[in-house]
Design a protein around this motif. Structure first.
Motif, PDB file in Angstrom:
ATOM      1  N   HIS A  31       0.846  -1.303   0.002  1.00 32.87           N
ATOM      2  CA  HIS A  31       0.110  -0.028   0.198  1.00 32.87           C
ATOM      3  C   HIS A  31       0.773   1.358   0.131  1.00 32.87           C
ATOM      4  CE1 HIS A  31      -3.376  -2.752   0.945  1.00 32.87           C
ATOM      5  NE2 HIS A  31      -3.994  -1.662   0.309  1.00 32.87           N
ATOM      6  N   SER A  32       1.994   1.117   0.451  1.00 32.73           N
ATOM      7  CA  SER A  32       2.917   2.438   0.360  1.00 32.73           C
ATOM      8  C   SER A  32       3.310   2.421  -1.214  1.00 32.73           C
ATOM      9  CB  SER A  32       4.397   2.209   1.128  1.00 32.73           C
ATOM     10  OG  SER A  32       5.251   3.086   0.873  1.00 32.73           O
ATOM     11  N   ASP A  33       3.395   1.518  -1.700  1.00 34.48           N
ATOM     12  CA  ASP A  33       3.797   1.845  -3.175  1.00 34.48           C
ATOM     13  C   ASP A  33       2.289   2.172  -4.021  1.00 34.48           C
ATOM     14  OD1 ASP A  33       6.364   0.869  -2.822  1.00 34.48           O
ATOM     15  OD2 ASP A  33       5.938  -1.121  -3.319  1.00 34.48           O
ATOM     16  N   ALA A  34       1.200   1.624  -3.670  1.00 31.14           N
ATOM     17  CA  ALA A  34       0.069   1.961  -4.267  1.00 31.14           C
ATOM     18  C   ALA A  34      -0.312   3.357  -4.088  1.00 31.14           C
ATOM     19  CB  ALA A  34      -1.005   0.962  -3.807  1.00 31.14           C
ATOM     20  N   PHE A  35      -0.127   3.952  -2.790  1.00 33.47           N
ATOM     21  CA  PHE A  35      -0.333   5.226  -2.415  1.00 33.47           C
ATOM     22  C   PHE A  35       0.372   6.257  -3.308  1.00 33.47           C
ATOM     23  CE2 PHE A  35      -2.546   3.836   1.648  1.00 33.47           C
ATOM     24  CZ  PHE A  35      -3.835   4.306   1.458  1.00 33.47           C
ATOM     25  N   GLN A  36       1.834   5.963  -3.313  1.00 31.29           N
ATOM     26  CA  GLN A  36       2.697   6.674  -4.326  1.00 31.29           C
ATOM     27  C   GLN A  36       2.282   6.855  -5.498  1.00 31.29           C
ATOM     28  OE1 GLN A  36       4.835   8.963  -3.165  1.00 31.29           O
ATOM     29  NE2 GLN A  36       4.604   8.402  -0.853  1.00 31.29           N
ATOM     30  N   ASP A  37       2.119   5.619  -6.089  1.00 32.58           N
ATOM     31  CA  ASP A  37       1.439   5.501  -7.634  1.00 32.58           C
ATOM     32  C   ASP A  37       0.156   6.588  -7.759  1.00 32.58           C
ATOM     33  OD1 ASP A  37       3.591   4.016  -8.092  1.00 32.58           O
ATOM     34  OD2 ASP A  37       2.451   2.053  -8.078  1.00 32.58           O
ATOM     35  N   MET A  38      -0.836   6.340  -6.695  1.00 33.27           N
ATOM     36  CA  MET A  38      -1.890   6.980  -7.001  1.00 33.27           C
ATOM     37  C   MET A  38      -1.620   8.741  -6.841  1.00 33.27           C
ATOM     38  SD  MET A  38      -5.056   7.135  -7.472  1.00 33.27           S
ATOM     39  CE  MET A  38      -5.690   5.508  -7.215  1.00 33.27           C
ATOM     40  N   PHE A  39      -0.639   8.996  -5.900  1.00 33.02           N
ATOM     41  CA  PHE A  39      -0.237  10.583  -5.713  1.00 33.02           C
ATOM     42  C   PHE A  39       0.435  11.063  -7.056  1.00 33.02           C
ATOM     43  CE2 PHE A  39       0.681   9.685  -1.027  1.00 33.02           C
ATOM     44  CZ  PHE A  39      -0.500   9.625  -0.671  1.00 33.02           C
ATOM     45  N   GLN A  40       1.222  10.100  -7.630  1.00 32.97           N
ATOM     46  CA  GLN A  40       1.865  10.566  -8.946  1.00 32.97           C
ATOM     47  C   GLN A  40       0.778  10.786  -9.989  1.00 32.97           C
ATOM     48  OE1 GLN A  40       4.858  11.837  -8.347  1.00 32.97           O
ATOM     49  NE2 GLN A  40       4.584  11.236  -6.328  1.00 32.97           N
ATOM     50  N   TYR A  41      -0.147   9.927 -10.042  1.00 36.24           N
ATOM     51  CA  TYR A  41      -1.053   9.882 -10.945  1.00 36.24           C
ATOM     52  C   TYR A  41      -2.008  11.128 -10.869  1.00 36.24           C
ATOM     53  CZ  TYR A  41      -5.811   9.208 -13.039  1.00 36.24           C
ATOM     54  OH  TYR A  41      -7.082   9.281 -13.751  1.00 36.24           O
ATOM     55  N   LEU A 343      -8.920   3.022  -2.531  1.00 39.33           N
ATOM     56  CA  LEU A 343      -7.637   2.267  -2.128  1.00 39.33           C
ATOM     57  C   LEU A 343      -7.495   2.605  -0.568  1.00 39.33           C
ATOM     58  CD1 LEU A 343      -5.052   1.169  -2.653  1.00 39.33           C
ATOM     59  CD2 LEU A 343      -4.124   3.499  -3.052  1.00 39.33           C
ATOM     60  N   SER A 344      -7.805   3.875  -0.218  1.00 37.81           N
ATOM     61  CA  SER A 344      -7.930   3.968   1.257  1.00 37.81           C
ATOM     62  C   SER A 344      -8.815   2.998   2.223  1.00 37.81           C
ATOM     63  CB  SER A 344      -8.028   5.440   1.804  1.00 37.81           C
ATOM     64  OG  SER A 344      -7.187   6.380   0.835  1.00 37.81           O
ATOM     65  N   ARG A 345      -9.871   2.978   1.799  1.00 36.09           N
ATOM     66  CA  ARG A 345     -10.979   1.646   2.143  1.00 36.09           C
ATOM     67  C   ARG A 345     -10.315   0.494   2.367  1.00 36.09           C
ATOM     68  NH1 ARG A 345     -16.079   3.540   3.630  1.00 36.09           N
ATOM     69  NH2 ARG A 345     -16.850   5.494   2.619  1.00 36.09           N
ATOM     70  N   GLU A 346      -9.770   0.152   1.199  1.00 35.48           N
ATOM     71  CA  GLU A 346      -9.302  -1.256   1.390  1.00 35.48           C
ATOM     72  C   GLU A 346      -8.225  -1.385   2.076  1.00 35.48           C
ATOM     73  OE1 GLU A 346      -6.402  -2.571  -1.878  1.00 35.48           O
ATOM     74  OE2 GLU A 346      -7.816  -3.671  -2.571  1.00 35.48           O
ATOM     75  N   PHE A 347      -7.343  -0.537   2.420  1.00 40.77           N
ATOM     76  CA  PHE A 347      -6.148  -0.433   3.451  1.00 40.77           C
ATOM     77  C   PHE A 347      -6.657  -0.288   4.836  1.00 40.77           C
ATOM     78  CE2 PHE A 347      -3.193   2.267   5.980  1.00 40.77           C
ATOM     79  CZ  PHE A 347      -2.233   1.498   6.182  1.00 40.77           C
ATOM     80  N   LEU A 348      -7.434   0.447   5.112  1.00 42.06           N
ATOM     81  CA  LEU A 348      -8.265   0.549   6.551  1.00 42.06           C
ATOM     82  C   LEU A 348      -8.869  -0.923   6.778  1.00 42.06           C
ATOM     83  CD1 LEU A 348      -9.801   3.930   6.531  1.00 42.06           C
ATOM     84  CD2 LEU A 348      -7.600   3.159   7.549  1.00 42.06           C
ATOM     85  N   MET A 349      -9.481  -1.480   5.800  1.00 40.34           N
ATOM     86  CA  MET A 349     -10.067  -2.890   6.378  1.00 40.34           C
ATOM     87  C   MET A 349      -9.128  -3.924   6.408  1.00 40.34           C
ATOM     88  SD  MET A 349     -12.367  -5.360   3.647  1.00 40.34           S
ATOM     89  CE  MET A 349     -10.948  -5.797   2.506  1.00 40.34           C
ATOM     90  N   TYR A 350      -7.943  -3.946   5.866  1.00 42.01           N
ATOM     91  CA  TYR A 350      -6.766  -5.010   6.017  1.00 42.01           C
ATOM     92  C   TYR A 350      -6.023  -4.639   7.371  1.00 42.01           C
ATOM     93  CZ  TYR A 350      -7.728  -7.052   1.444  1.00 42.01           C
ATOM     94  OH  TYR A 350      -8.299  -7.674   0.193  1.00 42.01           O
ATOM     95  N   LEU A 351      -6.156  -3.205   7.414  1.00 44.59           N
ATOM     96  CA  LEU A 351      -5.146  -2.869   8.757  1.00 44.59           C
ATOM     97  C   LEU A 351      -5.847  -3.294   9.938  1.00 44.59           C
ATOM     98  CD1 LEU A 351      -2.807  -1.168   9.810  1.00 44.59           C
ATOM     99  CD2 LEU A 351      -4.365   0.917   9.636  1.00 44.59           C
TER     100      LEU A 351
END
Length: 535
Positions: A31-41, A343-351
């Motif tokens: 999710h660190s990589d996924a968030f950075q990819d989303m930020f760059q997009y 993406l954030s919802r998915e992250f929080l669900m697993y966290l």
């Protein structure tokens, strides 16, 4: 033989610890990589959005302004990646560099002069931009909006890196001699009696594992607080599309700033003559033009709002029609199947599954085929019907009563990791003092705003929970024995029924379409009619 058993049981235990921690480590790194990819997009999309404004509406300065646009978004990108960059400084530098172009190409496009004079003028304009204030409040408002939303996203990335550091330190934790001796007794000593199939009792296994992982369990409280901070940072970043809308609003802020400069051209010219001491001549009186501008000149007689384009509009009407100056922005992450919010919802669900990871780890190692809780089991001394020893709790203090493993001193490396995590938590709380006061999505009702209108949601964005609570994804905790419940659910919650018409909401000087009340369709049509009339 005993040394061989010690080597085997040590390797096996560390492998089991690694297998349980791998999924949590993968959650953080992935999710660190996924968030950075989303930020760059989002940065790339917003940069293109602003560039199209300059090229289409302000073509006279676009070629020279685009490098400064690239520099601005490059600085924002480095900031989101954790670099020591100031959002406020990057925004003000952008407007400092933009002012000479605006002054010589929009306010006074007919200025002539030698190269030396032009360079001196540009330098003076850059240095005095904040004193002259040619763009009004818009640079400061833009900097504040970006700093707020991007600050949470940046710190979330730093927090995920901190979590990975904790996992790397605990993944291959060293086991003490007392621990290894207790493990050999639990796993292999029964073999000396020919009892190769007997399994340890559950209580016995818990005492051994809690003694071995006493220093690891000390991370439980700071890790729980760390997990809560991750949730709060995620809400601050993605709640109500905060970061997405802040980046999409850059175009509106810049457009408003350029309009302000053109409307106040004579005053700006007079101020520049005094500050820079350079004769620039009279301003041409050039007024805002282009497809995103609603006026041609500024006069003192207030016309009716439905006046024809040839009739002038005073500045007070410009404030009332500010939301019509920019074209409709695209929905956040429209071209991306999964939005930042999804993406954030998915992250929080697993966290949620790993909040009690370090406290539950000994229990996870003592479940399944490793132990037996039936009629007979191995107690470390003999085959018994049940373990009669006292089962201690987690942590260093509880191990004083542990009958199986003696814990003499805490693990120094893990004590350092705990101290570092506690320090990070404290610094985060000091940097974001209002994190705990922010409303979460659950409190607002799955994408519903405080005013009662819901945020943008459709099948492409992946919004999947309705405001009335139906189909909301339930968070999964670690059970009392440490076993994750409902791992990787087979499907997400049901899609919200997008049957309600869209309404108009002003965001960063532009119109945004959201799903809300039926009567708001009339507002949208009325706004479009006014804009068409002005054009």
């Amino acid at each position: 033989m005993e040394e061989s058993y010690q080597f085997a049981v040590k390797k096996e235990t560390q492998h089991n610890i690694h297998s349980y921690s791998y999924e949590l480590e993968h959650l953080l790194s992935g999710h660190s990589d996924a968030f950075q990819d989303m930020f760059q997009y989002l940065l790339s999309f917003s940069q293109g959005h602003l560039s199209s404004l300059l090229e289409g509406t302000y073509s006279s300065l676009s070629r020279h302004a685009l490098p400064h646009v690239n520099q601005l978004f490059s600085s924002l990108s480095h900031y989101l990646r954790g670099a020591n960059v100031s959002v406020d400084a990057a925004v003000h530098q952008f407007f400092n560099n933009l002012f000479p172009l605006v002054y010589t190409r929009l306010i006074n496009p007919g200025i002539d002069g030698s190269m030396t004079t032009a360079n001196e003028m540009s330098d003076c304009l850059r240095m005095t931009r904040q004193d002259v204030n040619p763009f009004g409040p818009h640079p400061a408002v833009m900097a504040q909006a970006l700093a707020g939303a991007l600050g949470a996203g940046r710190h979330l990335g730093l927090a995920l890196e901190e979590g990975l550091g904790v996992m790397n330190a605990t993944e291959y934790v060293s086991l003490s001699k007392e621990c290894v001796r207790g493990l050999v007794k639990m796993v292999y000593c029964s073999h000396c009696r020919g009892l190769t199939l007997i399994k340890p009792c559950v209580g016995y296994c818990l005492n051994v594992m809690r003694g071995c992982l006493a220093s690891v369990s000390e991370l439980d409280q700071p890790w729980r607080r760390y997990s809560t901070l991750l949730e709060q940072l995620t809400h601050a970043m993605a709640g109500h599309h905060s970061l997405e809308l802040a980046l999409l609003g850059v175009r509106g802020y810049v457009n408003e700033a350029l309009l302000y400069a053109q409307l106040h051209g004579p005053l700006i010219t007079a101020t520049v003559d005094k500050v820079c001491g350079l004769s620039t001549g009279e301003p041409t009186g050039m007024q805002p033009t282009g497809p995103e501008v609603t006026t041609s000149t500024v006069t003192s007689s207030p016309p009716h709002p439905s006046a024809a384009p040839s009739q002038p509009l005073p500045e007070q009407w410009l404030g009332q029609l500010a939301h019509l100056r920019s074209s409709f922005p695209l929905k956040p992450s429209k071209n991306n199947k999964h939005s930042l919010r999804t993406l954030s919802r998915e992250f929080l669900m697993y966290l949620q599954r790993y909040k009690s990871f370090f406290a539950a780890l000994p229990e996870m190692l003592c479940e399944g085929e490793n132990v037996v809780d039936e009629s007979t089991c191995w107690s470390g001394e003999d085959v018994v019907e049940s373990y009669t020893g006292r089962v201690v709790g987690n942590g260093l203090h509880a191990q004083r009563q542990n009958p199986e493993v003696k814990v003499r001193t805490p693990n120094p490396s893990l004590a350092e990791v705990k101290e570092r995590l506690e320090r990070f938590n404290q610094e985060t709380e000091e940097k974001f003092p209002k994190l705990g006061q922010m409303e979460t999505w659950d409190e607002l009702g799955s994408g519903e705003t405080e005013e009662g209108s819901t945020t943008d949601c459709d099948d492409e964005d992946g919004c999947q929970a309705s405001g009335d609570g139906h189909g909301q994804t339930s968070h999964t905790e670690v059970s009392s024995v440490g076993k994750p419940i409902g791992r990787h659910p087979g499907g997400h919650s049901q899609h919200e029924n997008p049957s309600k018409p869209p309404s108009v909401r002003v965001i960063g000087g532009s119109l945004s379409v959201t799903w809300a009340r039926p009567w708001s369709l009339a507002l949208l049509l009325a706004a479009l009619c006014v804009q068409w009339t002005l054009f």
